[in-house]
Design a protein around this motif. Structure first.
Motif, PDB file in Angstrom:
ATOM      1  N   UNK A 123       0.822  -1.217   0.000  1.00  0.00           N
ATOM      2  CA  UNK A 123       0.000   0.000   0.000  1.00  0.00           C
ATOM      3  C   UNK A 123       0.853   1.263   0.000  1.00  0.00           C
ATOM      4  N   UNK A 124       2.035   1.158   0.583  1.00  0.00           N
ATOM      5  CA  UNK A 124       2.915   2.337   0.613  1.00  0.00           C
ATOM      6  C   UNK A 124       3.574   2.609  -0.741  1.00  0.00           C
ATOM      7  N   UNK A 125       3.558   1.599  -1.624  1.00  0.00           N
ATOM      8  CA  UNK A 125       4.222   1.747  -2.921  1.00  0.00           C
ATOM      9  C   UNK A 125       3.231   1.977  -4.058  1.00  0.00           C
ATOM     10  N   UNK A 126       1.937   2.098  -3.742  1.00  0.00           N
ATOM     11  CA  UNK A 126       0.942   2.219  -4.804  1.00  0.00           C
ATOM     12  C   UNK A 126       1.151   3.490  -5.616  1.00  0.00           C
ATOM     13  N   UNK A 147      -4.957  -7.723  -8.765  1.00  0.00           N
ATOM     14  CA  UNK A 147      -4.836  -8.341  -7.442  1.00  0.00           C
ATOM     15  C   UNK A 147      -4.645  -7.290  -6.364  1.00  0.00           C
ATOM     16  N   UNK A 148      -3.885  -6.243  -6.679  1.00  0.00           N
ATOM     17  CA  UNK A 148      -3.661  -5.183  -5.700  1.00  0.00           C
ATOM     18  C   UNK A 148      -4.961  -4.450  -5.380  1.00  0.00           C
ATOM     19  N   UNK A 149      -5.758  -4.164  -6.430  1.00  0.00           N
ATOM     20  CA  UNK A 149      -7.032  -3.488  -6.183  1.00  0.00           C
ATOM     21  C   UNK A 149      -7.956  -4.333  -5.310  1.00  0.00           C
ATOM     22  N   UNK A 150      -7.985  -5.669  -5.569  1.00  0.00           N
ATOM     23  CA  UNK A 150      -8.826  -6.543  -4.757  1.00  0.00           C
ATOM     24  C   UNK A 150      -8.338  -6.592  -3.319  1.00  0.00           C
ATOM     25  N   UNK A 151      -7.035  -6.653  -3.145  1.00  0.00           N
ATOM     26  CA  UNK A 151      -6.471  -6.695  -1.786  1.00  0.00           C
ATOM     27  C   UNK A 151      -6.752  -5.403  -1.038  1.00  0.00           C
ATOM     28  N   UNK A 152      -6.645  -4.278  -1.743  1.00  0.00           N
ATOM     29  CA  UNK A 152      -6.927  -2.999  -1.088  1.00  0.00           C
ATOM     30  C   UNK A 152      -8.390  -2.894  -0.666  1.00  0.00           C
ATOM     31  N   UNK A 153      -9.287  -3.473  -1.521  1.00  0.00           N
ATOM     32  CA  UNK A 153     -10.714  -3.433  -1.159  1.00  0.00           C
ATOM     33  C   UNK A 153     -10.976  -4.270   0.088  1.00  0.00           C
ATOM     34  N   UNK A 154     -10.357  -5.457   0.218  1.00  0.00           N
ATOM     35  CA  UNK A 154     -10.544  -6.299   1.394  1.00  0.00           C
ATOM     36  C   UNK A 154      -9.949  -5.655   2.638  1.00  0.00           C
ATOM     37  N   UNK A 155      -8.870  -4.991   2.448  1.00  0.00           N
ATOM     38  CA  UNK A 155      -8.154  -4.419   3.589  1.00  0.00           C
ATOM     39  C   UNK A 155      -8.808  -3.135   4.091  1.00  0.00           C
ATOM     40  N   UNK A 179      -8.503  -0.093   2.479  1.00  0.00           N
ATOM     41  CA  UNK A 179      -7.537   0.990   2.292  1.00  0.00           C
ATOM     42  C   UNK A 179      -8.268   2.304   2.078  1.00  0.00           C
ATOM     43  N   UNK A 180      -7.568   3.435   2.219  1.00  0.00           N
ATOM     44  CA  UNK A 180      -8.190   4.738   1.970  1.00  0.00           C
ATOM     45  C   UNK A 180      -8.798   4.788   0.568  1.00  0.00           C
ATOM     46  N   UNK A 181      -9.878   5.591   0.456  1.00  0.00           N
ATOM     47  CA  UNK A 181     -10.615   5.656  -0.806  1.00  0.00           C
ATOM     48  C   UNK A 181      -9.734   6.182  -1.932  1.00  0.00           C
ATOM     49  N   UNK A 182      -8.863   7.161  -1.662  1.00  0.00           N
ATOM     50  CA  UNK A 182      -8.013   7.734  -2.715  1.00  0.00           C
ATOM     51  C   UNK A 182      -7.036   6.702  -3.257  1.00  0.00           C
ATOM     52  N   UNK A 183      -6.492   5.901  -2.368  1.00  0.00           N
ATOM     53  CA  UNK A 183      -5.548   4.866  -2.810  1.00  0.00           C
ATOM     54  C   UNK A 183      -6.288   3.816  -3.618  1.00  0.00           C
ATOM     55  N   UNK A 184      -7.488   3.455  -3.182  1.00  0.00           N
ATOM     56  CA  UNK A 184      -8.268   2.450  -3.905  1.00  0.00           C
ATOM     57  C   UNK A 184      -8.640   2.954  -5.300  1.00  0.00           C
TER      58      UNK A 184
END
Length: 840
Positions: free
Chosen positions: A64-67, A169-177, A179-184
């Motif tokens: 998430x820090x590297x998105x 895969x990253x988008x799916x993982x961020x949704x499960x986690x 993550x902040x809306x802007x990052x998603x």
């Protein structure tokens, strides 16, 4: 028509190889994934284990820090891929290149050499093969560029596929986690961007592969056509030297009506020519119209400067007569440019025949004015004989008529050329002796070929007779065209040097004769090479010459244990020749045009031009070694070995070279200086790498080593300026007034226009001589070379003013004391002394 041949076995095209590679890779990957794994049991016999279905590796997700940083890298990749999607210079307009290639191929396949069963001459077969090679070369370049593009786009598509899976895969993982809306949203936008790029790259790849397949099919058809032409050429070459007909006295007229057969062949070629005009005629007509109008406008503008050029350039007087016929001159120049700049694949056979006749007519019209009445008969007959080639549709339909026309052409041209060898005739046509020798050699060679053709056609060897007839007469016709084009080109170039804009240049003002001499030689070399090239074509020897050049280019020579490439040697010599030519040209322009317009100190222009020349020569030599494939490390070793030799036996050479560099940059002695080196007095004309040249007042040129000008004492009379003080010594009789004498000397020194007023002339009373009062007059002159003339003029003035003032310039007086004299002499002197008063 030769038997149809199957297409030759050829290597798969680039597109086919690429598709096969992708298919094979996919097959091997699938096979490896589905292969069962065998393991051993306790007894050592293999035991089949149940296999599970292959599971594709799960794409790794992005932290998430590297998105944000990864999204920026995707944006940079998008810009890179956009540049890959933009076609390069070789693929610009590929959509137009492909139809043009296919249209050219379709037009070539309609030629008689490819579409008919009738016998075709070797010249047409060679032209067809040359045209096919040109189209194949263009198709090959396009195929290579498309292959590179397809490979690059396929690599981009693979990278995008990996990125798409990872970002999904990253988008799916961020949704499960959670993550902040802007990052998603950033991850989803990046995924959408990648999918869009995939669609663009996939479309570009499909387009490139489609074009690649079309080019591959075109090249395959070209290979088939070239194989058919090659087969027909072999058959024609085998028949060429065979006895094809009975002797001419046993030949009868053919039963086939000549007119109908000629009409059929002509109708077929005219139909093909009409199609050619519909495809390319408009473009060629526009090019020809632009060339013709431009040349006409130029000739009309140059008519007045041509009169001035004829006055200053005797060599151009005859060629300038061609400018007086602007229509013929413009026609000749436009047709030559058009036929030279148009590829063979884009020129129809009938179009080329028409251009050939027009070139002959315009050249004959201009050369008639240039060469005079003596050459008119030769021009007329040669033009008519060469122009008969366009009527081959008529006379080639009957063997006997074909042979009779051939005999007529050979006899007419051969008789005219034999008459030109009469004593004094060539001298009337070509005033210069070298041109007479060249014309004699060409005429003798043509007569030998025509005589051989006449004998061969009579006894039945029609093929070789046609070849020799076409080669000899065609080569002479090409020679006329090249001679006319050479004369016209030189007339235009020489006239341009007499125009007002050209006369502004210092090079034209001071070195116009040198420029004209260079232009004559350059144009002569150019048109001689053109004549040789086209003569090889009409003799059907261009392919043979090309093969010999290829063999020479790929050949090697062994010298001891070293292997030397012929192409390396030729490249080395060519680069060296170009280097020295460029060095001479740059020095000519610098010294004649650039440096004189700059306010530089005396001697500095020579230093600059010489330094530039040395730099160009050194760079060219290094480039020649590199172009020849010689490593510079070997040159370094050679230089080291040479340095050892210099230390032992070439000290003087190195000393003179270094002294030359010192003279060049320190400039204690410059070109144009008047120096006194011991007993040698003269003007420095040249400072070279090893020695310098000094021209004495007597006209002798003395070569002096550069080391002598550095290591010895040199009197330079003109180093800082060219002023010089002259000294005139004069003696007057005792009793003269010194003040008056000084005034008279100053009057004589100031009365000459070459004498400088600053420093002013000066006169001095320097002593009492044995028989005179001694004076000296100093006068300064602006130019060293005028010193002797001024010295003579001032001496004459001194003699005049002293004589007008009554001041005597005495003779030297000496006292003679006689210690012993013979008695007869004493008696004679006494008698003379006694008679002296009486006689008086």
């Amino acid at each position: 028509m030769a038997h149809p041949v199957s297409p030759p076995a050829r290597r798969p095209s680039a597109s086919s190889r690429f598709l096969l590679f992708v298919t094979a890779a996919a097959f091997l990957s699938t096979a490896c994934q589905e292969a069962p794994v065998a393991t051993g049991n306790g007894s050592g016999s293999p035991k089949a284990e149940p296999t599970s279905p292959a599971i594709s590796p799960t794409p790794s997700t992005i932290a998430i820090s590297d998105v944000s940083a990864a999204a920026e890298s995707v944006e940079a990749l998008r810009r890179e891929i956009q540049s890959d999607l933009t076609p390069g210079t070789q693929l610009a307009g590929a959509d137009r290149q492909l139809p043009a290639l296919e249209t050219q191929l379709a037009g070539l396949l309609k030629r008689p050499a490819l579409s008919s069963d009738e016998e075709v001459q070797l010249v047409e077969l060679r032209d067809s093969d040359s045209a096919l090679r040109e189209v194949d070369a263009s198709a090959s370049r396009l195929e290579t560029a498309l292959t590179v593009r397809a490979r690059s786009l396929d690599e981009d598509l693979g990278r995008l596929g990996e990125l798409q899976g990872r970002w999904a895969a990253t988008a799916a993982a961020l949704a499960k986690r959670g993550a902040p809306e802007s990052i998603h949203r950033r991850a989803e936008a990046t995924t959408a961007t990648i999918e869009t790029m995939q669609g663009e790259v996939k479309g570009g790849l499909d387009e490139a592969l489609t074009q690649l397949d079309r080019v591959s099919r075109t090249r395959s058809a070209l290979d088939t056509a070239r194989a058919g032409v090659a087969d027909r050429r072999k058959t024609a070459e085998r028949r060429l030297f065979a006895l094809s007909e009975a002797p001419i006295w046993r030949t009868a007229w053919a039963g086939r009506p000549i007119g109908r057969a000629a009409k059929e062949v002509l109708a077929r070629d005219v139909a093909r020519f009409e199609h050619y005009l519909q495809e390319d005629g408009g473009r060629l007509a526009r090019r020809f119209a632009v060339l013709l109008l431009s040349t006409l406008a130029l000739l009309f503008l140059l008519r007045k400067p041509a009169l001035e050029c004829a006055r200053v350039d005797p060599f151009a007087r005859a060629p300038i007569r061609m400018i007086e016929r602007p229509v013929g001159a413009a026609m000749l120049a436009s047709l030559v440019i058009l036929i030279v700049t148009t590829p063979a694949a884009m020129v129809d056979i009938l179009f080329r025949a028409i251009v050939w006749v027009l070139l002959l007519l315009s050249s004959a019209m201009l050369l008639r004015k240039l060469l005079g009445r003596t050459a008119r008969r030769t021009l007329y007959i040669l033009t008519a004989a060469a122009g008969l080639f366009i009527l081959r549709y008529l006379y080639e339909q009957d063997p006997l008529l074909d042979r009779l026309v051939l005999i007529l052409q050979v006899c007419a041209v051969g008789g005219t050329l034999a008459a030109d060898l009469a004593p004094g005739r060539l001298k009337q046509i070509f005033p210069e002796r070298r041109w007479q020798r060249v014309a004699t050699a060409v005429i003798v060679a043509a007569l030998l070929l025509l005589a051989a053709a006449l004998v061969l056609v009579v006894i039945g060897y029609v093929g070789p007779a046609r070849l020799l007839r076409t080669g000899a007469i065609g080569s002479l016709g090409i020679g006329l065209i090249c001679l006319g084009a050479y004369s016209l080109q030189y007339a235009l170039a020489s006239t341009l040097l007499s125009t007002r804009p050209a006369r502004v240049l210092l090079l034209v003002q001071n070195r116009a004769d040198t420029i004209r001499l260079f232009l004559r030689r350059a144009f002569a070399v150019l048109f001689v090479l053109m004549w040789i090239n086209w003569s090889l074509v009409v003799f059907t020897l261009s392919d043979t010459a090309g093969r010999l050049l290829d063999e020479l280019r790929t050949g090697t020579a062994r010298i001891g244990s070293a292997t030397v490439s012929v192409v390396g040697i030729l490249t080395f010599l060519l680069v060296l020749a170009a280097t020295f030519f460029l060095a001479a040209l740059v020095r000519f322009v610098l010294e004649g045009e650039v440096l004189p317009r700059l306010r530089l100190r005396r001697g500095l222009p020579f230093t600059i031009s010489t330094t530039v020349r040395y730099a160009i020569v050194v760079s060219g030599v290094l480039l020649a070694f590199s172009a020849a494939g010689i490593s510079l490390s070997r040159v370094t070793l050679l230089a080291g070995a040479l340095g050892v030799g210099l230390g032992f036996g070439l000290q003087n050479l190195v000393s003179n070279f270094v002294s030359g560099l010192i003279l060049l940059f320190e400039r204690p002695v410059q070109v144009g200086d008047v120096v006194d080196l011991g007993s040698l007095l003269g003007e420095v004309r040249r400072i070279g790498m090893r020695s310098s040249t000094i021209r004495t007042a007597e006209g002798a040129e003395v070569v002096v080593p550069n080391a002598d000008l550095i290591s010895k004492s040199v009197v330079n009379w003109t180093l800082s300026d060219r002023r010089r003080r002259i000294e005139i010594k004069v003696g007057v009789a005792y009793g003269s007034d010194p003040e008056k004498v000084i005034d008279l000397l100053l009057q004589a020194g100031t009365g000459h226009p070459e004498a400088l007023t600053e420093p002013a002339p000066s006169a001095y009373f320097i002593g009492f001589g044995d028989s005179s009062l001694d004076f000296i007059l100093h006068v300064w002159v602006a130019r060293f070379e005028h010193g002797l003339a001024l010295q003579s003029a001032v001496r004459r003035a001194v003699h005049r003013v002293l004589g007008e003032a009554g001041i005597e310039i005495p003779f030297p007086q000496r006292d003679l004391n006689l210690k012993s004299v013979a008695p007869p002499v004493t008696e004679a002197l006494r008698r003379e002394k006694e008679k002296g008063p009486a006689g008086a």
